[in-house]
Write a protein that holds these residues in place. Structure first.
Motif, PDB file in Angstrom:
ATOM      1  N   PRO A   4       0.558  -1.105  -0.123  1.00 50.21           N
ATOM      2  CA  PRO A   4      -0.076  -0.467   0.095  1.00 50.21           C
ATOM      3  C   PRO A   4       0.762   1.649  -0.582  1.00 50.21           C
ATOM      4  CG  PRO A   4      -0.424  -1.280   2.048  1.00 50.21           C
ATOM      5  CD  PRO A   4       0.522  -1.762   0.798  1.00 50.21           C
ATOM      6  N   VAL A   5       1.737   1.280   0.746  1.00 51.32           N
ATOM      7  CA  VAL A   5       3.130   2.676   1.027  1.00 51.32           C
ATOM      8  C   VAL A   5       3.662   2.353  -0.801  1.00 51.32           C
ATOM      9  CG1 VAL A   5       5.315   1.341   1.104  1.00 51.32           C
ATOM     10  CG2 VAL A   5       4.427   3.681   2.373  1.00 51.32           C
ATOM     11  N   ASP A   6       3.213   1.979  -1.373  1.00 50.19           N
ATOM     12  CA  ASP A   6       4.499   1.977  -2.663  1.00 50.19           C
ATOM     13  C   ASP A   6       3.062   3.386  -3.668  1.00 50.19           C
ATOM     14  OD1 ASP A   6       6.260   0.953  -2.629  1.00 50.19           O
ATOM     15  OD2 ASP A   6       5.715  -0.536  -3.432  1.00 50.19           O
ATOM     16  N   SER A   7       1.584   2.929  -3.081  1.00 46.68           N
ATOM     17  CA  SER A   7       1.055   4.372  -4.350  1.00 46.68           C
ATOM     18  C   SER A   7       0.851   5.481  -3.526  1.00 46.68           C
ATOM     19  CB  SER A   7      -1.215   3.887  -3.832  1.00 46.68           C
ATOM     20  OG  SER A   7      -0.972   3.726  -2.652  1.00 46.68           O
ATOM     21  N   LEU A   8       0.423   6.261  -4.336  1.00 49.24           N
ATOM     22  CA  LEU A   8       0.401   7.813  -4.178  1.00 49.24           C
ATOM     23  C   LEU A   8      -0.476   8.199  -3.011  1.00 49.24           C
ATOM     24  CD1 LEU A   8       0.697  10.354  -4.307  1.00 49.24           C
ATOM     25  CD2 LEU A   8      -1.055  10.671  -6.007  1.00 49.24           C
ATOM     26  N   PHE A   9      -1.477   7.334  -2.643  1.00 50.81           N
ATOM     27  CA  PHE A   9      -2.807   7.696  -1.961  1.00 50.81           C
ATOM     28  C   PHE A   9      -1.955   6.926  -0.618  1.00 50.81           C
ATOM     29  CE2 PHE A   9      -5.566   6.209   1.363  1.00 50.81           C
ATOM     30  CZ  PHE A   9      -6.828   7.340   1.405  1.00 50.81           C
ATOM     31  N   GLY A  10      -0.929   5.684  -0.460  1.00 51.25           N
ATOM     32  CA  GLY A  10      -0.697   5.477   0.825  1.00 51.25           C
ATOM     33  C   GLY A  10       0.681   5.737   0.997  1.00 51.25           C
ATOM     34  N   ARG A  11       0.770   6.762   0.193  1.00 49.51           N
ATOM     35  CA  ARG A  11       2.741   7.405   0.547  1.00 49.51           C
ATOM     36  C   ARG A  11       2.061   9.202   1.189  1.00 49.51           C
ATOM     37  NH1 ARG A  11       7.457   6.709  -2.846  1.00 49.51           N
ATOM     38  NH2 ARG A  11       7.249   4.448  -2.955  1.00 49.51           N
ATOM     39  N   VAL A  16       0.680  12.487   6.159  1.00 48.43           N
ATOM     40  CA  VAL A  16      -0.117  13.183   6.782  1.00 48.43           C
ATOM     41  C   VAL A  16      -0.562  12.784   8.290  1.00 48.43           C
ATOM     42  CG1 VAL A  16      -2.788  14.001   6.718  1.00 48.43           C
ATOM     43  CG2 VAL A  16      -1.763  13.390   4.444  1.00 48.43           C
ATOM     44  N   VAL A  17      -0.508  11.512   7.953  1.00 44.56           N
ATOM     45  CA  VAL A  17      -0.817  10.367   9.981  1.00 44.56           C
ATOM     46  C   VAL A  17       0.436  11.178  10.631  1.00 44.56           C
ATOM     47  CG1 VAL A  17      -0.642   8.704  10.894  1.00 44.56           C
ATOM     48  CG2 VAL A  17      -2.386   9.113   8.802  1.00 44.56           C
ATOM     49  N   THR A  18       2.375  11.449  10.038  1.00 42.86           N
ATOM     50  CA  THR A  18       3.195  10.774  10.753  1.00 42.86           C
ATOM     51  C   THR A  18       3.110  12.720  10.944  1.00 42.86           C
ATOM     52  OG1 THR A  18       4.378   9.196   9.317  1.00 42.86           O
ATOM     53  CG2 THR A  18       5.568  11.004  10.324  1.00 42.86           C
ATOM     54  N   VAL A  19       3.092  13.907   9.533  1.00 44.97           N
ATOM     55  CA  VAL A  19       2.972  14.999  10.011  1.00 44.97           C
ATOM     56  C   VAL A  19       1.986  15.943  11.219  1.00 44.97           C
ATOM     57  CG1 VAL A  19       2.201  17.260   9.674  1.00 44.97           C
ATOM     58  CG2 VAL A  19       3.815  15.749   8.101  1.00 44.97           C
ATOM     59  N   LEU A  20       0.838  14.858  11.238  1.00 41.53           N
ATOM     60  CA  LEU A  20      -0.789  15.399  12.249  1.00 41.53           C
ATOM     61  C   LEU A  20      -0.119  14.960  13.270  1.00 41.53           C
ATOM     62  CD1 LEU A  20      -3.409  14.583   9.699  1.00 41.53           C
ATOM     63  CD2 LEU A  20      -2.509  17.269  10.595  1.00 41.53           C
ATOM     64  N   LEU A  21       0.645  13.551  13.949  1.00 34.49           N
ATOM     65  CA  LEU A  21       0.866  12.499  14.677  1.00 34.49           C
ATOM     66  C   LEU A  21       1.694  13.961  15.985  1.00 34.49           C
ATOM     67  CD1 LEU A  21       0.713  11.111  16.469  1.00 34.49           C
ATOM     68  CD2 LEU A  21       2.202   9.149  15.329  1.00 34.49           C
ATOM     69  N   GLY A 157      -8.856  15.760  11.618  1.00 33.67           N
ATOM     70  CA  GLY A 157      -7.934  16.490  10.252  1.00 33.67           C
ATOM     71  C   GLY A 157      -7.397  15.340   9.743  1.00 33.67           C
ATOM     72  N   VAL A 158      -6.471  13.292  10.255  1.00 28.86           N
ATOM     73  CA  VAL A 158      -6.438  12.719   9.378  1.00 28.86           C
ATOM     74  C   VAL A 158      -7.055  12.140   7.998  1.00 28.86           C
ATOM     75  CG1 VAL A 158      -6.130  10.300   9.288  1.00 28.86           C
ATOM     76  CG2 VAL A 158      -4.962  11.797  11.297  1.00 28.86           C
ATOM     77  N   MET A 159      -9.048  12.450   9.183  1.00 28.99           N
ATOM     78  CA  MET A 159     -10.439  12.200   7.927  1.00 28.99           C
ATOM     79  C   MET A 159      -9.733  13.026   6.308  1.00 28.99           C
ATOM     80  SD  MET A 159     -13.525  10.591  10.304  1.00 28.99           S
ATOM     81  CE  MET A 159     -12.933  11.627  10.925  1.00 28.99           C
ATOM     82  N   ALA A 160      -9.457  14.383   7.359  1.00 30.11           N
ATOM     83  CA  ALA A 160     -10.155  15.319   6.473  1.00 30.11           C
ATOM     84  C   ALA A 160      -8.625  15.678   5.679  1.00 30.11           C
ATOM     85  CB  ALA A 160      -9.637  16.747   6.843  1.00 30.11           C
ATOM     86  N   ALA A 161      -7.157  14.977   5.710  1.00 26.00           N
ATOM     87  CA  ALA A 161      -6.531  15.072   4.984  1.00 26.00           C
ATOM     88  C   ALA A 161      -6.631  13.566   4.343  1.00 26.00           C
ATOM     89  CB  ALA A 161      -4.809  14.982   5.746  1.00 26.00           C
ATOM     90  N   LEU A 162      -6.839  12.637   4.352  1.00 21.54           N
ATOM     91  CA  LEU A 162      -6.889  11.218   3.786  1.00 21.54           C
ATOM     92  C   LEU A 162      -7.938  12.192   2.462  1.00 21.54           C
ATOM     93  CD1 LEU A 162      -6.486   8.670   6.204  1.00 21.54           C
ATOM     94  CD2 LEU A 162      -4.813   9.752   4.790  1.00 21.54           C
ATOM     95  N   PHE A 163      -8.744  12.423   2.436  1.00 22.38           N
ATOM     96  CA  PHE A 163     -10.083  13.024   1.697  1.00 22.38           C
ATOM     97  C   PHE A 163      -9.271  13.345   0.558  1.00 22.38           C
ATOM     98  CE2 PHE A 163     -13.069  15.550  -0.139  1.00 22.38           C
ATOM     99  CZ  PHE A 163     -13.761  14.757  -0.724  1.00 22.38           C
TER     100      PHE A 163
END
Length: 441
Positions: A4-11, A16-21, A157-163
């Motif tokens: 999953p991390v290979d895709s653009l969405f995964g990265r 996003v999750v790392t920065v917000l955390l 914030g995570v949900m908005a950023a993922l969207f």
């Protein structure tokens, strides 16, 4: 296996999750530290204010009683605590801050441990110890409502950023799928122009490129098909006239030349064809055995064709496409290679493979890159045997149209090998069986 991390969405999601955390953790830590510092400063101010208030009260109204938690203690009383020893660093800083706010020579001590916290203060001008209550400096704290607020804000914030990342990834995914279809030679509908300005410009440029390439390919196909079609009639007349010749040797030579020209014209028509194959999907192993058996029966010297079919019934391809691939590769191997010619299928961990190789001399390494280019014959002396230089080019186009990959090279010193690789889902199992062949066979 796809990660999953290979895709653009995964990265983007991971970023996003790392920065917000990190930001929320840093903000919470700073807030806790600042609150502890504010509490310590407030305790110092409060203690200093109380001590000064007691001094003024004693000086102005010595007969008035003091508040219940404030008292004056005689210096000779056994209740006076000893000098501060073994005090924790936090409490030591508090005592030093209070002492800095007092007149020079003021003694500051902390009350006996285990009792309500008190501060004992006595300056050079005080006749008694002034005892005032203080707030607990570092009380044990459990997770308070701030943590739950942080969790709520972080989740939102995570949900908005993922969207937002998903909205950005969708146009890129559509463009990537269109590029893949274009690379396989399949029709590519216009890709909707969505997303940021740069992405819209990229999509617009891709759509324009596809239109220009399609227009060029269409013109080329029309030209080739027209020339090939127009040649069929005079070729048919030439063959008819050749059959009427009296001299057998001349007649046979002319007939062979006409047949070679007719074969070249057929190759032109196949190469110019750009439609999808709607023929019935068949099991590759079964069809390979059938084609090889037919080839042995009709082609001179072809009994040396062998098979090693191990892909199983799951490997299925359109019948017309598979026939065209095998016929071109067998003709090429029979014309330029040496027996035995081997048709081989296999099932690997990544998908299915189909290979055709011979035991001839192969192709020189510097010529392999040109072997599948249209209208290229590596041996010019073979120009009159009915080969147009389109056989391998047709095979490559058919393989890529099915989403497969191909590799051409010399196989372990045993001649030329063409290896074709297909994914497990090269054809959906629910593919409808349409018997009409797009090749008009």
């Amino acid at each position: 296996m796809r990660r999953p991390v290979d895709s653009l969405f995964g990265r983007l999601a991971l970023l996003v999750v790392t920065v917000l955390l990190i930001s929320h953790f840093a903000w919470y830590a700073l807030m806790r530290l600042d609150r502890n510092q504010l509490q310590a400063r407030y305790a110092v101010e409060e203690a200093t204010f109380l001590v000064e208030a007691v001094r003024q009260h004693v000086a102005r109204s010595p007969d008035q009683p003091l508040p219940s938690r404030v008292r004056l203690v005689d210096p000779t009383s056994p209740d006076v605590p000893a000098e501060n020893a073994g005090v924790p660093p936090g409490l030591r800083r508090f005592l030093d801050d209070v002492q800095d706010r007092m007149p020079a020579g003021t003694q500051v001590r902390v009350g006996t441990p285990g009792k309500p916290p008190t501060l004992w203060v006595r300056s050079a001008t005080d006749h008694s110890w002034i005892v005032v209550p203080v707030q607990p400096l570092r009380p044990p704290r459990s997770l308070d409502r701030t943590v739950w607020w942080l969790i709520t804000i972080f989740s939102a914030g995570v949900m908005a950023a993922l969207f937002a990342a998903w909205q950005l990834q969708q146009p890129l995914r559509s463009l990537a799928q269109a590029v893949a279809r274009f690379g396989r030679g399949l029709p590519v509908p216009p890709v909707p122009e969505r997303g940021p300005r740069e992405l819209r410009q990229l999509t617009r440029g891709f759509n324009q490129m596809v239109q220009e390439v399609a227009s060029t390919e269409n013109d080329r196909a029309v030209m080739l098909a027209g020339v090939a079609h127009d040649l069929k009639t005079p070729l048919a007349r030439l063959r008819l006239r050749a059959e009427l010749m009296d001299e057998a040797k001349v007649r046979d030579g002319v007939v062979r030349d006409v047949d070679s020209m007719a074969h070249i014209v057929d190759q032109f028509l196949v190469f110019a064809h750009d439609g999808a194959d709607r023929s019935e999907p068949v099991e590759v192993d079964t069809q390979c055995e059938r084609v090889v058996r037919t080839y042995r029966a009709v082609a001179a010297g072809a009994p040396a064709v062998q098979t090693a079919l191990n892909a199983g019934p799951g490997f299925r391809l359109p019948a017309a496409t598979l026939d065209r691939i095998l016929s071109n590769l067998l003709d090429n191997a029979h014309a330029y290679g040496a027996p035995p010619i081997v048709v081989e299928t296999a099932r690997t961990s990544a998908g299915f493979t189909l290979a055709v190789y011979d035991n001839g001399n192969g192709i020189a390494a510097h010529d392999l890159i040109n072997a599948s280019r249209p209208f290229v014959r590596l041996d010019p002396a073979r120009g009159g045997n009915g080969h147009s230089g389109l056989g391998l080019a047709i095979v490559e186009r058919l393989v890529r149209r099915l989403g497969g990959e191909w590799d051409i090279g010399n196989h372990e010193g045993r001649g030329l090998r063409v290896l074709m690789s297909f994914a497990f889902d090269v054809l959906p199992r629910g593919t409808s069986k349409i018997t009409e062949s797009a090749w008009g066979r």
